[in-house]
Design a protein around this motif. Sequence first.
Motif, PDB file in Angstrom:
ATOM      1  N   GLY A 198      21.745  61.083  56.007  1.00  0.00           N
ATOM      2  CA  GLY A 198      22.901  60.185  56.012  1.00  0.00           C
ATOM      3  C   GLY A 198      23.666  60.251  54.712  1.00  0.00           C
ATOM      4  O   GLY A 198      23.262  60.920  53.765  1.00  0.00           O
ATOM      5  N   ILE A 199      24.770  59.536  54.677  1.00  0.00           N
ATOM      6  CA  ILE A 199      25.576  59.478  53.454  1.00  0.00           C
ATOM      7  C   ILE A 199      25.038  58.350  52.569  1.00  0.00           C
ATOM      8  O   ILE A 199      24.137  57.618  52.973  1.00  0.00           O
ATOM      9  CB  ILE A 199      27.071  59.257  53.774  1.00  0.00           C
ATOM     10  N   HIS A 200      25.621  58.198  51.385  1.00  0.00           N
ATOM     11  CA  HIS A 200      25.208  57.134  50.453  1.00  0.00           C
ATOM     12  C   HIS A 200      26.258  56.030  50.494  1.00  0.00           C
ATOM     13  O   HIS A 200      27.231  56.061  49.743  1.00  0.00           O
ATOM     14  CB  HIS A 200      25.067  57.705  49.044  1.00  0.00           C
ATOM     15  N   MET A 201      26.008  55.090  51.384  1.00  0.00           N
ATOM     16  CA  MET A 201      26.989  54.006  51.575  1.00  0.00           C
ATOM     17  C   MET A 201      27.295  53.281  50.268  1.00  0.00           C
ATOM     18  O   MET A 201      28.435  52.902  50.010  1.00  0.00           O
ATOM     19  CB  MET A 201      26.449  52.984  52.580  1.00  0.00           C
ATOM     20  N   SER A 202      26.258  53.078  49.458  1.00  0.00           N
ATOM     21  CA  SER A 202      26.445  52.251  48.253  1.00  0.00           C
ATOM     22  C   SER A 202      27.444  52.893  47.297  1.00  0.00           C
ATOM     23  O   SER A 202      28.129  52.199  46.558  1.00  0.00           O
ATOM     24  CB  SER A 202      25.117  52.035  47.542  1.00  0.00           C
ATOM     25  N   ARG A 203      27.532  54.218  47.314  1.00  0.00           N
ATOM     26  CA  ARG A 203      28.455  54.877  46.372  1.00  0.00           C
ATOM     27  C   ARG A 203      29.916  54.609  46.770  1.00  0.00           C
ATOM     28  O   ARG A 203      30.779  54.425  45.906  1.00  0.00           O
ATOM     29  CB  ARG A 203      28.158  56.384  46.331  1.00  0.00           C
ATOM     30  N   ALA A 223      17.759  58.727  52.476  1.00  0.00           N
ATOM     31  CA  ALA A 223      19.008  59.483  52.647  1.00  0.00           C
ATOM     32  C   ALA A 223      18.834  60.907  52.120  1.00  0.00           C
ATOM     33  O   ALA A 223      19.431  61.854  52.626  1.00  0.00           O
ATOM     34  CB  ALA A 223      20.142  58.787  51.914  1.00  0.00           C
ATOM     35  N   ASP A 262      13.756  57.190  49.046  1.00  0.00           N
ATOM     36  CA  ASP A 262      15.207  57.365  49.253  1.00  0.00           C
ATOM     37  C   ASP A 262      15.376  58.260  50.470  1.00  0.00           C
ATOM     38  O   ASP A 262      15.480  59.480  50.364  1.00  0.00           O
ATOM     39  CB  ASP A 262      15.831  58.002  48.008  1.00  0.00           C
TER      40      ASP A 262
HETATM   41  N1  GTP Z   1      23.502  56.246  55.480  1.00  0.00           N
HETATM   42  C1  GTP Z   1      23.316  55.000  55.993  1.00  0.00           C
HETATM   43  N2  GTP Z   1      22.886  54.011  55.155  1.00  0.00           N
HETATM   44  C2  GTP Z   1      22.736  52.774  55.709  1.00  0.00           C
HETATM   45  C3  GTP Z   1      23.008  52.516  57.071  1.00  0.00           C
HETATM   46  N3  GTP Z   1      22.792  51.222  57.300  1.00  0.00           N
HETATM   47  C4  GTP Z   1      22.397  50.664  56.139  1.00  0.00           C
HETATM   48  N4  GTP Z   1      22.335  51.598  55.171  1.00  0.00           N
HETATM   49  C5  GTP Z   1      21.876  51.322  53.799  1.00  0.00           C
HETATM   50  O1  GTP Z   1      22.762  51.612  52.767  1.00  0.00           O
HETATM   51  C6  GTP Z   1      22.001  51.510  51.578  1.00  0.00           C
HETATM   52  C7  GTP Z   1      22.625  52.301  50.483  1.00  0.00           C
HETATM   53  O2  GTP Z   1      22.296  53.660  50.577  1.00  0.00           O
HETATM   54  P1  GTP Z   1      22.432  54.627  49.334  1.00  0.00           P
HETATM   55  O3  GTP Z   1      23.829  54.679  48.923  1.00  0.00           O
HETATM   56  O4  GTP Z   1      21.792  55.934  49.672  1.00  0.00           O
HETATM   57  O5  GTP Z   1      21.593  53.798  48.248  1.00  0.00           O
HETATM   58  P2  GTP Z   1      20.769  54.328  47.013  1.00  0.00           P
HETATM   59  O6  GTP Z   1      19.839  55.373  47.475  1.00  0.00           O
HETATM   60  O7  GTP Z   1      20.224  53.119  46.334  1.00  0.00           O
HETATM   61  O8  GTP Z   1      21.909  54.932  46.128  1.00  0.00           O
HETATM   62  P3  GTP Z   1      21.899  56.346  45.374  1.00  0.00           P
HETATM   63  O9  GTP Z   1      20.758  56.294  44.406  1.00  0.00           O
HETATM   64  O10 GTP Z   1      23.252  56.425  44.771  1.00  0.00           O
HETATM   65  O11 GTP Z   1      21.686  57.377  46.457  1.00  0.00           O
HETATM   66  C8  GTP Z   1      20.600  51.926  51.950  1.00  0.00           C
HETATM   67  O12 GTP Z   1      19.741  50.842  51.650  1.00  0.00           O
HETATM   68  C9  GTP Z   1      20.676  52.152  53.443  1.00  0.00           C
HETATM   69  O13 GTP Z   1      19.551  51.673  54.161  1.00  0.00           O
HETATM   70  C10 GTP Z   1      23.416  53.587  57.914  1.00  0.00           C
HETATM   71  O14 GTP Z   1      23.676  53.444  59.117  1.00  0.00           O
HETATM   72  N5  GTP Z   1      23.551  54.816  57.312  1.00  0.00           N
END
Ligand code: GTP
Length: 306
Positions: free
Chosen positions: A61-66, A9, A7
Amino acid sequence: MQTIMPDIADTAEALQTGTLDWVGMGNIELPLLFSSKGLSDITVTAKADAFVNLQNEQAKGIHMSRLFLSLDTLSCEQTLTPSTLKAVLESFVTSHQDLSNAAKVALHFELPLRRSSLLSGKQGWKNYPVTITASLIDNQFLLEIAVDVTYSSTCPCSAALARQLIQQAFTEQFAKQQLNFEQIHNWLGSTEGIVATPHSQRSIANIKVKLACDSQEFDILALINCVEHELKTPVQAAVKREDEQEFARLNGQNLMFCEDAARKLKALFEVSNYQDYYIKINHYESLHAHDAVAYAVKGLPQGYQA
Ligand SMILES: Nc1nc2c(ncn2[C@@H]2O[C@H](COP(=O)(O)OP(=O)(O)OP(=O)(O)O)[C@@H](O)[C@H]2O)c(=O)[nH]1
């Protein structure tokens, strides 16, 4: 055994440290059930832009998925209202506790409305481009709604010049003869009688208003209706001949430069309850290949800029 996925991020180092004003996603496809006063709840296909700030200088970075999943909940389980939108922003911030303390979202969609014809009693659909923008900055909730209203504007200068040509044609035709009602009446109904017509153009008013932060509901219908009522010549949906004639009459009775349209709407919004307003008038000229444009804002110190 479950594989642990990296992870980055949370773990990777930022290439370069520093804060960012906004980070997030643009153009997320998002069907929404839009709720607004006086309308049945309606599904609209929105494009969403969703952002938080990044105030943690070290974070990768931030957590885009959230952000994405919060919007998905809004799409699948809720209707779009001021309070659900505020809750989305709160969830953006609480899901980024160590990273962010501000959030914003913009929702762009076309709103189809049933519109009545001018005289014939027919109805038809008319689409209005709408953008709803909300932000949560320093715990302050800001909410605004923008809509484009399309209308017809007939040039007052061109109308005066056309009238002059009609007068000249009348002089040429009748100056040397005894005036006869029947003859003049017939002449007025002929193409020789209306020897020139003023140019008119499809025009768009881009309107943006700031709503009270404790607004309980959207009221997009009232906003569109008051703008169209003020301009008098909105583009029509269903049109029979009597509607077209009435449209011609309304155009003739409401000749306007872009300044006239902007001043009319400014006067309207000055006495409205909106916290702030922004008006951009675009007359897509048929005389010129360029546009006639006018701006007006309320002029608050921290408010919209023209
Ligand atoms: N921060 C960021 N994420 C990106 C970008 N481009 C694509 N992503 C993708 O967005 C996806 C979601 O990120 P997260 O929200 O951190 O996903 P996650 O770690 O499964 O979720 P959490 O467990 O909630 O942190 C990742 O697979 C990143 O690679 C970018 O420019 N910045």
